[in-house]
Design a protein around this motif. Sequence first.
Motif, PDB file in Angstrom:
ATOM      1  N   CYS A 302       0.859  -1.186   0.000  1.00  0.00           N
ATOM      2  CA  CYS A 302       0.000   0.000   0.000  1.00  0.00           C
ATOM      3  C   CYS A 302       0.897   1.239   0.000  1.00  0.00           C
ATOM      4  N   ARG A 303       0.285   2.416   0.024  1.00  0.00           N
ATOM      5  CA  ARG A 303       1.076   3.632  -0.137  1.00  0.00           C
ATOM      6  C   ARG A 303       1.932   3.930   1.096  1.00  0.00           C
ATOM      7  N   ASN A 304       1.310   3.863   2.270  1.00  0.00           N
ATOM      8  CA  ASN A 304       2.031   4.231   3.490  1.00  0.00           C
ATOM      9  C   ASN A 304       1.274   3.692   4.699  1.00  0.00           C
ATOM     10  N   GLU A 305       1.797   3.953   5.869  1.00  0.00           N
ATOM     11  CA  GLU A 305       1.206   3.402   7.095  1.00  0.00           C
ATOM     12  C   GLU A 305      -0.181   3.955   7.372  1.00  0.00           C
ATOM     13  N   ALA A 306      -0.440   5.205   6.983  1.00  0.00           N
ATOM     14  CA  ALA A 306      -1.743   5.823   7.262  1.00  0.00           C
ATOM     15  C   ALA A 306      -2.886   5.102   6.558  1.00  0.00           C
ATOM     16  N   PHE A 310      -6.064  -2.784   8.522  1.00  0.00           N
ATOM     17  CA  PHE A 310      -5.949  -4.058   9.240  1.00  0.00           C
ATOM     18  C   PHE A 310      -4.509  -4.384   9.639  1.00  0.00           C
ATOM     19  N   LYS A 311      -3.699  -3.353   9.776  1.00  0.00           N
ATOM     20  CA  LYS A 311      -2.291  -3.554  10.136  1.00  0.00           C
ATOM     21  C   LYS A 311      -2.168  -4.321  11.451  1.00  0.00           C
ATOM     22  N   ASP A 312      -2.905  -3.875  12.472  1.00  0.00           N
ATOM     23  CA  ASP A 312      -2.797  -4.508  13.792  1.00  0.00           C
ATOM     24  C   ASP A 312      -3.414  -5.902  13.795  1.00  0.00           C
ATOM     25  N   GLU A 313      -4.505  -6.059  13.050  1.00  0.00           N
ATOM     26  CA  GLU A 313      -5.188  -7.361  13.021  1.00  0.00           C
ATOM     27  C   GLU A 313      -4.280  -8.440  12.445  1.00  0.00           C
ATOM     28  N   VAL A 314      -3.612  -8.124  11.341  1.00  0.00           N
ATOM     29  CA  VAL A 314      -2.714  -9.094  10.718  1.00  0.00           C
ATOM     30  C   VAL A 314      -1.445  -9.269  11.556  1.00  0.00           C
ATOM     31  N   ALA A 315      -0.937  -8.169  12.126  1.00  0.00           N
ATOM     32  CA  ALA A 315       0.263  -8.261  12.961  1.00  0.00           C
ATOM     33  C   ALA A 315       0.031  -9.158  14.174  1.00  0.00           C
ATOM     34  N   GLN A 316      -1.156  -9.076  14.756  1.00  0.00           N
ATOM     35  CA  GLN A 316      -1.482  -9.921  15.909  1.00  0.00           C
ATOM     36  C   GLN A 316      -1.491 -11.387  15.508  1.00  0.00           C
ATOM     37  N   LEU A 317      -2.096 -11.666  14.363  1.00  0.00           N
ATOM     38  CA  LEU A 317      -2.103 -13.041  13.860  1.00  0.00           C
ATOM     39  C   LEU A 317      -0.674 -13.517  13.610  1.00  0.00           C
ATOM     40  N   LEU A 327       4.788 -10.171   4.759  1.00  0.00           N
ATOM     41  CA  LEU A 327       5.643  -9.206   4.064  1.00  0.00           C
ATOM     42  C   LEU A 327       4.782  -8.007   3.694  1.00  0.00           C
ATOM     43  N   VAL A 328       5.125  -6.834   4.216  1.00  0.00           N
ATOM     44  CA  VAL A 328       4.357  -5.615   3.949  1.00  0.00           C
ATOM     45  C   VAL A 328       5.267  -4.587   3.283  1.00  0.00           C
ATOM     46  N   PHE A 329       4.748  -3.944   2.231  1.00  0.00           N
ATOM     47  CA  PHE A 329       5.517  -2.964   1.464  1.00  0.00           C
ATOM     48  C   PHE A 329       4.797  -1.613   1.472  1.00  0.00           C
ATOM     49  N   TYR A 330       5.552  -0.535   1.714  1.00  0.00           N
ATOM     50  CA  TYR A 330       5.023   0.829   1.606  1.00  0.00           C
ATOM     51  C   TYR A 330       5.755   1.531   0.459  1.00  0.00           C
ATOM     52  N   ASP A 331       5.044   1.816  -0.627  1.00  0.00           N
ATOM     53  CA  ASP A 331       5.749   2.367  -1.783  1.00  0.00           C
ATOM     54  C   ASP A 331       5.942   3.880  -1.719  1.00  0.00           C
ATOM     55  N   GLN A 332       5.266   4.564  -0.786  1.00  0.00           N
ATOM     56  CA  GLN A 332       5.462   6.010  -0.656  1.00  0.00           C
ATOM     57  C   GLN A 332       6.133   6.401   0.667  1.00  0.00           C
ATOM     58  N   VAL A 336      11.134   3.597   5.910  1.00  0.00           N
ATOM     59  CA  VAL A 336      11.159   2.191   6.322  1.00  0.00           C
ATOM     60  C   VAL A 336      10.543   2.041   7.709  1.00  0.00           C
ATOM     61  N   ALA A 337       9.217   2.107   7.729  1.00  0.00           N
ATOM     62  CA  ALA A 337       8.479   1.969   8.977  1.00  0.00           C
ATOM     63  C   ALA A 337       8.728   0.587   9.588  1.00  0.00           C
ATOM     64  N   LYS A 338       8.485   0.485  10.864  1.00  0.00           N
ATOM     65  CA  LYS A 338       8.686  -0.778  11.561  1.00  0.00           C
ATOM     66  C   LYS A 338       7.855  -1.885  10.911  1.00  0.00           C
ATOM     67  N   ASN A 339       8.486  -3.030  10.687  1.00  0.00           N
ATOM     68  CA  ASN A 339       7.833  -4.211  10.123  1.00  0.00           C
ATOM     69  C   ASN A 339       7.316  -3.990   8.708  1.00  0.00           C
TER      70      ASN A 339
END
Length: 400
Positions: A302-306, A310-317, A327-332, A336-339
Motif C-alpha cells: 500500500c502507499r504508506n502506514e496511514a 488491518f495492520k494490527d489485526e494481521v500483525a497480531q495473527l 511481508l508488507v511494502f510501503y511504496d510512498q 522504512v516503517a517498523k515491520n
Amino acid sequence: MNTQQKELITATVPLLRTSGEVLTNYLYKRMFEHHPELKEIFNMGNQANGRQKSALASTVLSYAENIENPSVLLNILKGIGNKHVSLNVLPEQYSIVGTHLLASIDEVLGDAATPEILEAWKIAYFELADIMTGLETDMYNENKNKTGGWIGWRKFKIGKITEESAEVKSFYLYPEDGKAIADFAPGQFLSVQVFVNDLGIVQPRQYSLSDSFNGEYYRISVKREANTETNPEGMVSNQLHMAKAGDVINVSPPMGLFKLKENTEHPVVLISGGIGLTPMLSMLHTVKNNNRKNKTVWVHGCRNEAVHAFKDEVAQLNSDAHWLESLVFYDQDHTVAKNAISGRVDLHAHKDTILLENASYYICGPELFIKAQYQSLIALNVNKENIFYEEFGPQLIGLN
C-alpha cells in the motif's frame, strides 16, 4: 444456429475489434433512454468511466470469436452469472438488452448490418441468453436452498462501524429479520444497494467479505474512493462512509468464483495491493480457524502506514501463528516503517519466502498490480494453474 449464420457472426469480428466500444456505448445510452429503471441495476460509476462498455465489448467480441465452440467461455460466463445473480438480474431483462443490442447494431453499422447479419446476431444473442439464464437459475436455486439463504435483496442493519485506516471502514451487517444467514467461501463478495443522493436512485456495489463466516453477521470493508485525476469519486463508497450504526441497507447473498481452495493442506500465498486485501483477510481468518493451519504467506502493498488497513489485526495473527509469515511494502514511505519494506511489492526479491511446494497463489488489487504480480509469478516458474486473481469491477483482465 446454422453454419452460414456462424460464418456471418465470425465475419463481424474485425469490426467488433475496432468499433466494439462505440457499439456498446451506443447500446447503453439507447437502453437507458428507453428503460431508465435499469440504472438501478447497473453501476453508473462504471458507466461514466467507460469500464462497463469496455467489459461488454470484450465479452461480445469473445463470444463472436468462439461462436463455433462457446463452451470455452464457460468460466467467463460463470463469472458474469455470479455478478448478475448478486444484482438480481431477471430473465426478462435479457430480452430488453437483446432488443437494444440488435437495434444498436442496425443503427451503428448502417448498411453493413444486413438483414442476414441481424438475424444471425439475434439467434446468437438469444442462444447466449439461454445459456446465461440456465446458469443463473441454478445459482438462484442454490442460494435459495442454502441454510439461511435467500434470493434478491434482503434488509441488513449496520450493527457496528470500525475505522481500519485513513480510507477504510468496516461495516458489520446483521439481518434485520433476525433469521439465519447463508455461509460463504472465503474470497466471495456481497452486493449492497444504497440510495445515492446525487443521482436520486439506488445503486448496487460489490464488496468482498473481509472475515470468515460466523453465522451472525457479515463484515465488509470499504475504501472511500476520493476524486482524483484518474479516478472519479466513489458514489456508493462515500455514501457508506457517511452511514451510521443502525442504518439499514439492502444486501444480496454471497457470490463469486474467487475463493480459497477447500480441504487442502497445501501452502497459501496471499498477495494484495491496497483495498485488494479484503478477500485475503477472509481467507486468512479461515486458515486460522482451520485445524490444519496451512503454511501461509501474507504479502501486502500500500502507499504508506496511514492507509494500511488491518495492520494490527494481521500483525497480531502473525505474532501468534507459527504457520503465518508476513511481508508488507510501503511504496510512498521511504523511512522504512517498523515491520514494513520500503518500495513496491517485489516477489523476486523474496522468492525464498513465497516459492513453496504445491502452493496456491491468490492475487487481488488494482489492474496493473494484478498483472505485475501475475507476470512475476510466471517468471518465477509458478504454474499458472496455481494462480488465482480477482479484479474488482468489470472484468477486463484475461491472464490464465
